[in-house]
Write a protein that holds these residues in place. Structure first.
Motif, short mmCIF file in Angstrom:
data_model
loop_
_atom_site.label_atom_id
_atom_site.label_comp_id
_atom_site.label_asym_id
_atom_site.label_seq_id
_atom_site.Cartn_x
_atom_site.Cartn_y
_atom_site.Cartn_z
N LEU A 108 0.87 -1.11 0.08
CA LEU A 108 -0.23 0.03 0.08
C LEU A 108 0.83 1.04 0.18
N ALA A 109 1.92 1.23 0.81
CA ALA A 109 2.62 2.41 0.95
C ALA A 109 3.61 2.49 -0.23
N GLU A 110 3.85 1.71 -0.89
CA GLU A 110 4.66 1.67 -2.46
C GLU A 110 3.83 2.21 -3.39
N GLN A 111 2.59 1.76 -3.56
CA GLN A 111 1.52 2.14 -4.29
C GLN A 111 1.29 3.47 -4.40
N LEU A 112 1.19 4.23 -3.18
CA LEU A 112 0.80 5.63 -2.94
C LEU A 112 1.96 6.50 -2.73
N HIS A 113 3.14 5.87 -2.83
CA HIS A 113 4.22 6.53 -2.62
C HIS A 113 4.59 7.35 -1.26
N VAL A 114 4.17 6.49 -0.14
CA VAL A 114 4.33 7.06 1.20
C VAL A 114 4.99 6.14 2.03
N ARG A 115 5.49 6.54 3.10
CA ARG A 115 6.18 5.67 4.07
C ARG A 115 5.30 4.59 4.89
N PRO A 116 5.87 3.39 4.98
CA PRO A 116 5.06 2.29 5.58
C PRO A 116 4.33 2.85 7.02
N SER A 117 5.02 3.83 7.69
CA SER A 117 4.40 4.28 8.96
C SER A 117 3.08 5.04 8.70
N SER A 118 3.13 5.78 7.45
CA SER A 118 2.15 6.59 7.21
C SER A 118 0.93 5.58 6.81
N ALA A 119 1.24 4.75 6.05
CA ALA A 119 0.02 3.60 5.43
C ALA A 119 -0.37 3.00 6.60
N SER A 120 0.50 2.71 7.54
CA SER A 120 0.00 2.01 9.04
C SER A 120 -0.79 2.86 9.86
N LYS A 121 -0.72 4.22 9.92
CA LYS A 121 -1.47 5.15 10.71
C LYS A 121 -2.81 5.26 9.82
N MET A 122 -2.95 5.49 8.61
CA MET A 122 -3.98 5.65 7.90
C MET A 122 -4.94 4.50 7.78
N SER A 123 -4.35 3.35 7.90
CA SER A 123 -4.89 2.08 8.06
C SER A 123 -5.74 1.84 9.25
N ALA A 124 -5.09 2.38 10.49
CA ALA A 124 -5.60 2.25 11.83
C ALA A 124 -6.73 3.34 11.74
N ARG A 125 -6.72 4.44 10.89
CA ARG A 125 -8.00 5.39 11.06
C ARG A 125 -8.91 4.76 10.19
N LEU A 126 -8.68 3.86 9.04
CA LEU A 126 -9.87 3.62 8.37
C LEU A 126 -10.55 2.22 9.23
N ARG A 127 -9.60 1.49 10.05
CA ARG A 127 -10.12 0.68 10.69
C ARG A 127 -11.10 0.94 11.73
N GLU A 128 -10.95 2.09 12.39
CA GLU A 128 -11.80 2.89 13.27
C GLU A 128 -12.92 3.43 12.75
N LEU A 129 -13.12 3.46 11.45
CA LEU A 129 -14.33 3.77 10.58
C LEU A 129 -15.28 2.64 9.92
N ASP A 130 -14.40 1.42 10.33
CA ASP A 130 -15.30 0.19 10.08
C ASP A 130 -15.21 0.14 8.58
N LEU A 131 -14.13 0.55 7.80
CA LEU A 131 -13.92 0.44 6.60
C LEU A 131 -12.82 -0.80 6.13
N ILE A 132 -11.90 -0.95 7.09
CA ILE A 132 -11.21 -1.98 6.68
C ILE A 132 -11.01 -2.86 7.93
N GLN A 133 -10.43 -4.18 7.83
CA GLN A 133 -9.86 -5.09 8.92
C GLN A 133 -8.31 -5.23 8.77
N PHE A 134 -7.67 -4.96 9.75
CA PHE A 134 -6.07 -4.63 9.79
C PHE A 134 -5.75 -5.03 11.07
N GLU A 135 -4.54 -5.81 11.06
CA GLU A 135 -3.77 -5.99 12.32
C GLU A 135 -2.63 -5.63 12.27
#
Length: 154
Positions: free
Chosen positions: A47-74
């Protein structure tokens, strides 16, 4: 929402609409949906590679999307879409395709990614439906994608 003719900042319009989902969240969800329709899952690194962001940024955004019940992510695991995330993701892909086809036709080109990415977040669903209908009426293109009538913007 405010009266017609009332001016607001971009943030002001978002607040009036009660939007929890930011433009960046839409970009992430669109990429996740695109990738997952092929593979069924996605990893943070990809995901980070496709969007040209750092893995830490992708991880933070994934946590936000999980909070909104849009994704499942561990953490360090696979990302998958929830039903809610899939519905919104399909809408985002449809929106992207409609606008790309329109701008390609208008500008006589094969790809208008940069322009689409700049404007897609600000288009109302009804405007997109009418734009798609106009292109069909003019014979410009086939529908961008068969639309699921249950897909709507939250």
């Amino acid at each position: 929402m405010g009266q017609e003719g009332e001016f607001h900042t971009l943030t002001g319009y978002r607040q009036l609409e009660g939007g929890e989902i930011t433009e960046a969240m839409e970009d992430y969800l669109e990429m996740l949906t695109r990738h997952m329709m092929e593979k069924g899952y996605m990893r943070i690194g990809a995901l980070a590679e496709q969007l040209h962001v750092r893995p830490s940024s992708a991880s933070k955004m994934s946590a936000r999307l999980r909070e909104l019940d849009l994704i499942q992510f561990e953490k360090y695991g696979l990302i998958t879409l929830t039903e809610k995330g899939l519905r919104l993701g399909r809408y985002l892909l449809w929106r992207h395709k409609v606008l790309n086809r329109f701008f390609c036709w208008l500008n006589g080109s094969e790809n208008q990614l940069r322009q689409v990415e700049r404007v897609e977040h600000f288009m109302e669903p009804e405007t997109l439906r009418r734009l798609e209908a106009l292109m069909e009426h003019l014979g410009v293109s086939e529908p961008a994608e068969p639309r699921d009538p249950s897909v709507s913007f939250p």
